[in-house]
Design a protein around this motif. Structure first.
Motif: not given
Length: 180
Positions: A90-99
Motif C-alpha cells: 500500500r506504498d507505505y515507505a517505512a514498511a518497505q524499509y522494514n521488509i
C-alpha cells in the motif's frame, strides 16, 4: 359506568405504554446499529488494518516485531513480516524499509539478498513526502547492493521491482505473494 371508565383508563394506559415502548425500541435499535463501537484500542487498530489502512498495518507489524513490555504480545517476526508486507504493498515507505531489512537479515523470512534489494529499491524511489528520510537511507544501501549482486541477479531484481510497482499502482494486493 365505572366499568367503562376503568376500561377507558386501562385502554389509555396500554396505549401510552405501547407508544413509549416503541420509542424505546427505536432508541435501542439506533444504538445497536452503530458499526464503530470498539471495546479497546487494539480492536480499533485491528479493524483499521482489516480495512487495509497502511498505517494500522505498520503499527501492528511493530507490535509483533518489538512488543512493548507488559502488554501480552510475543515477538513474532513472521506475523510482523505479514503486516509489513501488506503495508508495503500500500506504498507505505517505512514498511518497505522494514521488509527489506527483515529480508536482508532473515527475520521472518529466509535470508534473501535479491528480494531485500527489490524492497530497498522500492523504498528509495517512494515519492511520498513522508519518505524523504527513508529515501536517503535506502539509496545508499541500494548502491552498495548493486555492487554486490551479479548482473543476472540485478536483471531479475529489476523485473521484480516492476511487478511490485504494478501491484502497488493497480492496488491489486492479492496478486502479491509474501516472500518465503
Amino acid at each position: 359506568m365505572r366499568f367503562l371508565e376503568n376500561v377507558g383508563y386501562l385502554f389509555l394506559l396500554l396505549l401510552f405504554g405501547v407508544c413509549s415502548f416503541s420509542t424505546d425500541a427505536e432508541g435501542v435499535r439506533e444504538f445497536t446499529s452503530q458499526k464503530n463501537v470498539y471495546v479497546t484500542e487494539w480492536s480499533k487498530l485491528k479493524h483499521r488494518a482489516e480495512l487495509g489502512d497502511p498505517e494500522a498495518l505498520f503499527v501492528l507489524g511493530n507490535f509483533y516485531f518489538d512488543p512493548p513490555k507488559g502488554n501480552g504480545f510475543r515477538r513474532n517476526y513472521r506475523k510482523a513480516s505479514e503486516f509489513y508486507f501488506q503495508a508495503s504493498l500500500r506504498d507505505y515507505a517505512a514498511a518497505q524499509y522494514n521488509i527489506a531489512l527483515m529480508l536482508h537479515q532473515g527475520l521472518g523470512f529466509k535470508k534473501n539478498i535479491l528480494e531485500s534489494y527489490v524492497w530497498f529499491y522500492i523504498a528509495s524511489t517512494n515519492d511520498s513526502p513522508v519518505a524523504k528520510h527513508i529515501n536517503n537511507k535506502t539509496a545508499v544501501i541500494v548502491l552498495q547492493l548493486e555492487q554486490e549482486l551479479s548482473a543476472a541477479d540485478l536483471s531479475q531484481a529489476k523485473k521484480k521491482v516492476e511487478i511490485y510497482r504494478k501491484i502497488i499502482k493497480s492496488k491489486r494486493f492479492r496478486d502479491a505473494k509474501l516472500p518465503e
